[in-house]
Design a protein around this motif. Structure first.
Motif, PDB file in Angstrom:
ATOM      1  N   GLY A  13      -0.205  48.856  49.071  1.00  0.00           N
ATOM      2  CA  GLY A  13      -0.933  48.607  50.219  1.00  0.00           C
ATOM      3  C   GLY A  13      -2.385  49.472  49.952  1.00  0.00           C
ATOM      4  O   GLY A  13      -2.711  49.875  48.764  1.00  0.00           O
ATOM      5  N   GLY A  41      -0.326  45.296  51.739  1.00  0.00           N
ATOM      6  CA  GLY A  41       0.417  45.620  52.683  1.00  0.00           C
ATOM      7  C   GLY A  41      -0.123  45.273  54.022  1.00  0.00           C
ATOM      8  O   GLY A  41      -0.419  43.977  54.417  1.00  0.00           O
ATOM      9  N   ARG A  42      -0.094  46.275  54.980  1.00  0.00           N
ATOM     10  CA  ARG A  42      -0.628  46.012  56.386  1.00  0.00           C
ATOM     11  C   ARG A  42      -1.988  45.612  56.537  1.00  0.00           C
ATOM     12  O   ARG A  42      -2.681  45.299  57.629  1.00  0.00           O
ATOM     13  CB  ARG A  42       0.114  47.167  57.449  1.00  0.00           C
ATOM     14  N   ASN A  54      -6.639  39.745  60.776  1.00  0.00           N
ATOM     15  CA  ASN A  54      -5.832  40.983  60.524  1.00  0.00           C
ATOM     16  C   ASN A  54      -4.743  41.026  60.943  1.00  0.00           C
ATOM     17  O   ASN A  54      -4.311  40.211  61.929  1.00  0.00           O
ATOM     18  CB  ASN A  54      -6.611  42.312  60.780  1.00  0.00           C
ATOM     19  N   LEU A  55      -3.656  41.770  60.519  1.00  0.00           N
ATOM     20  CA  LEU A  55      -2.356  42.024  60.921  1.00  0.00           C
ATOM     21  C   LEU A  55      -2.480  42.813  62.404  1.00  0.00           C
ATOM     22  O   LEU A  55      -2.395  44.035  62.166  1.00  0.00           O
ATOM     23  CB  LEU A  55      -1.342  42.553  59.954  1.00  0.00           C
ATOM     24  N   HIS A  58      -7.567  45.651  63.866  1.00  0.00           N
ATOM     25  CA  HIS A  58      -8.054  46.737  62.829  1.00  0.00           C
ATOM     26  C   HIS A  58      -9.458  47.137  63.159  1.00  0.00           C
ATOM     27  O   HIS A  58     -10.400  46.376  62.959  1.00  0.00           O
ATOM     28  CB  HIS A  58      -7.830  46.427  61.481  1.00  0.00           C
ATOM     29  N   LYS A 275       4.516  51.266  67.540  1.00  0.00           N
ATOM     30  CA  LYS A 275       4.587  49.629  67.502  1.00  0.00           C
ATOM     31  C   LYS A 275       3.381  49.243  68.340  1.00  0.00           C
ATOM     32  O   LYS A 275       3.129  49.614  69.346  1.00  0.00           O
ATOM     33  CB  LYS A 275       6.002  49.229  67.840  1.00  0.00           C
ATOM     34  N   LEU A 363       4.913  44.799  65.580  1.00  0.00           N
ATOM     35  CA  LEU A 363       4.156  45.498  64.092  1.00  0.00           C
ATOM     36  C   LEU A 363       4.528  46.908  64.270  1.00  0.00           C
ATOM     37  O   LEU A 363       4.207  47.651  65.151  1.00  0.00           O
ATOM     38  CB  LEU A 363       2.789  44.947  64.186  1.00  0.00           C
ATOM     39  N   THR A 364       4.511  47.276  63.133  1.00  0.00           N
ATOM     40  CA  THR A 364       4.617  48.860  62.699  1.00  0.00           C
ATOM     41  C   THR A 364       3.159  49.144  62.486  1.00  0.00           C
ATOM     42  O   THR A 364       2.621  49.021  61.427  1.00  0.00           O
ATOM     43  CB  THR A 364       5.451  49.259  61.694  1.00  0.00           C
ATOM     44  N   VAL A 365       2.440  49.875  63.591  1.00  0.00           N
ATOM     45  CA  VAL A 365       1.104  50.614  63.319  1.00  0.00           C
ATOM     46  C   VAL A 365       0.983  51.690  62.608  1.00  0.00           C
ATOM     47  O   VAL A 365       0.308  51.802  61.540  1.00  0.00           O
ATOM     48  CB  VAL A 365       0.632  50.528  64.644  1.00  0.00           C
ATOM     49  N   ASN A 367       3.706  54.624  60.628  1.00  0.00           N
ATOM     50  CA  ASN A 367       5.207  54.849  60.532  1.00  0.00           C
ATOM     51  C   ASN A 367       5.936  56.117  61.199  1.00  0.00           C
ATOM     52  O   ASN A 367       7.167  55.971  61.360  1.00  0.00           O
ATOM     53  CB  ASN A 367       5.395  55.229  58.882  1.00  0.00           C
TER      54      ASN A 367
END
Ligand SMILES: Cc1cc2nc3c(=O)[nH]c(=O)nc-3n(C[C@H](O)[C@H](O)[C@H](O)COP(=O)(O)OP(=O)(O)OC[C@H]3O[C@@H](n4cnc5c(N)ncnc54)[C@H](O)[C@@H]3O)c2cc1C
Length: 425
Positions: A13, A41-42, A54-55, A58, A275, A363-365, A367
């Protein structure tokens, strides 16, 4: 025969790519492993029929650590900053001018006169506040102490939500929230072509600096001996010898790589991911070209036409829209229909112009939600395993989101160059 490298970086990432590039530029032989077929990665951007998603939404914080580190590396960060026009607060099914500045505060009918005065006072005070002095308090406690009217508290909480991505004011640390709010006020940028542009540039720089990038390579374990790392083993059995290993993934990834390590297992168990649910929509035409942004006040909604500010996100005449729901606190789940309902209010008639659409419910924004002061986050040095470092949005003393990832990447490169200097002396 084991392959030898100075540093093994696990994860490709932005955090992994940045630390690998910094270390390689500092003269180390670096090998980076990424389990997925693509890097990023994200920060990955998906292209569908000319729309670049984007995921989830962002935005790059212009005064954050990420902009600092990317700038230092020479990565271009082209794009546009959303301005106030076309921005609304969403309460119930009603849009109101978003009171984000002096003029819009006067114009909005979201609040009565007393509420406007209080909001103006709170926002001005927040800009000057010493965030570090709030250590040990939750955002909820801070809101209760500093904002009298419930209607104003809702609006202030919504501004914190969009700045931090966290919807759980009871759990979020006030110092982290205020610091991030102040950073967001200094400006954010949507990137031309999406965040993959950062990935592409960084990957090119990593290669130029001599980083060996191994894709589709899942690291299965970090090997250690007598309290220090000695390399990594991949899922296919290949082994690499390395005196330094940097894991640039989440706390669970780190714990899985060193099974039986109670400290790392404890970090993973304590981390509460932040999330969000995301709806991405590519439209051939925007039904209401002047309605560009909506921020939920009574519910944790977000909707923004990113293509209005950044280039190469949608084909000519089209629009790329991100809708999201911040999860956490009382709102743990989201349905596609709810998010579509938000777009019905901002862009009525959008359904007739859909070219592409994708819903991602969880989605995990981040951790780990910063529930304590930032100084209490783990790493980047893993004290009890010599040669082991971690990089990520849950690591170190600085920033949230990608700012924390890149700040921790920078710290690792500084720690390692200090060590080399000390050894050489
Ligand atoms: C919906 C959403 C919205 C966001 N919005 C923003 C925003 O507005 N602003 C902002 O600053 N940030 C935002 N972020 C966060 C941002 O995307 C990340 O902080 C950033 O991309 C940096 O991530 P990273 O490199 O630390 O981790 P990741 O991108 O998660 O990278 C970790 C990598 O490690 C790899 N990996 C893990 N384990 C192994 C293994 N055993 N072997 C090999 N590879 C492995 C993974 O495949 C992955 O590629 C958002 C994230 C999401 C999901």
């Amino acid at each position: 025969m084991k392959t030898k490298t100075d540093v093994a970086v696990v994860g490709g990432g932005l955090g992994g790519l940045a630390v690998a590039t910094l270390l390689a530029r500092g003269g180390r032989k670096v090998t980076l492993f990424e389990k997925s077929r693509h890097l990023g990665g994200r920060a990955h951007t998906t292209e569908v029929e000319g729309y670049h998603f984007n995921l989830g939404p962002h935005a790059l914080y212009l005064e954050g650590a990420a902009a600092r580190v990317l700038g230092r590396l020479g990565v271009p960060m082209r794009g546009g900053s959303p301005r106030g026009e076309g921005s609304f607060a969403l309460r119930g099914n009603q849009l109101y001018p978003l009171p984000s500045g002096a003029v819009s505060l006067l114009m909005t009918d979201l609040l009565g006169a007393a509420g406007k005065l209080e909001l103006g006072r709170v926002l001005t005070g927040l800009g000057r506040m010493d965030a570090a002095a709030l250590e040990g308090r939750s955002l909820r406690e801070w809101l209760d102490e500093h904002v009298t009217r419930e209607e104003v508290r809702e609006v202030v909480a919504a501004f914190f939500r969009v700045a931090t991505y966290c919807a759980d004011a009871d759990a979020l640390a006030a110092d982290a929230a205020v610091e991030q709010f102040q950073r967001a006020r200094k400006g954010v940028r949507y990137l031309d072509g999406g965040w993959s542009e950062l990935v592409r540039a960084l990957a090119g720089m990593a290669k130029d600096a001599g980083v060996a990038v191994v894709g589709s390579a899942r690291v299965e374990s970090v090997e250690r001996e007598a309290g220090r790392v000695r390399g990594v083993r991949l899922a296919d059995g290949t082994e690499y010898e390395a005196e330094t290993v940097v894991v640039a993934g989440g706390p669970r990834d780190v714990a899985a790589l060193l099974p039986g390590d109670e400290v790392l297992a404890g970090w993973a168990a304590k981390a509460r991911p932040v999330k969000a649910a995301s709806l991405e929509v590519g439209l051939s035409k925007l039904p209401r070209p002047r309605a560009l942004f909506a921020l939920g006040v009574d519910r944790p909604w977000y909707a923004s036409v990113h293509s209005a500010w950044a280039r190469r996100l949608a084909p000519e005449g089209g629009a790329m829209v991100h809708v999201a729901k911040y999860l956490g606190g009382r709102e743990e789940e989201a349905s596609e229909a709810e998010l579509e309902g938000v777009l019905d209010v901002l862009q009525p008639g959008w359904r007739e112009h859909v070219v592409t659409k994708r819903f991602l419910p969880g989605l995990t924004v981040m951790n780990a939600l910063p529930a304590k002061r930032l100084g209490e986050r783990p790493g980047p040095r893993v004290e009890h395993v010599r040669g082991l470092y971690v990089v990520g949005d849950w690591v170190g003393e600085e920033g949230l989101l990608v700012d924390a990832s890149l700040a921790s990447a920078e710290t690792v490169s500084r720690l390692l160059s200090t060590e080399t200097g000390a050894r050489a002396a």
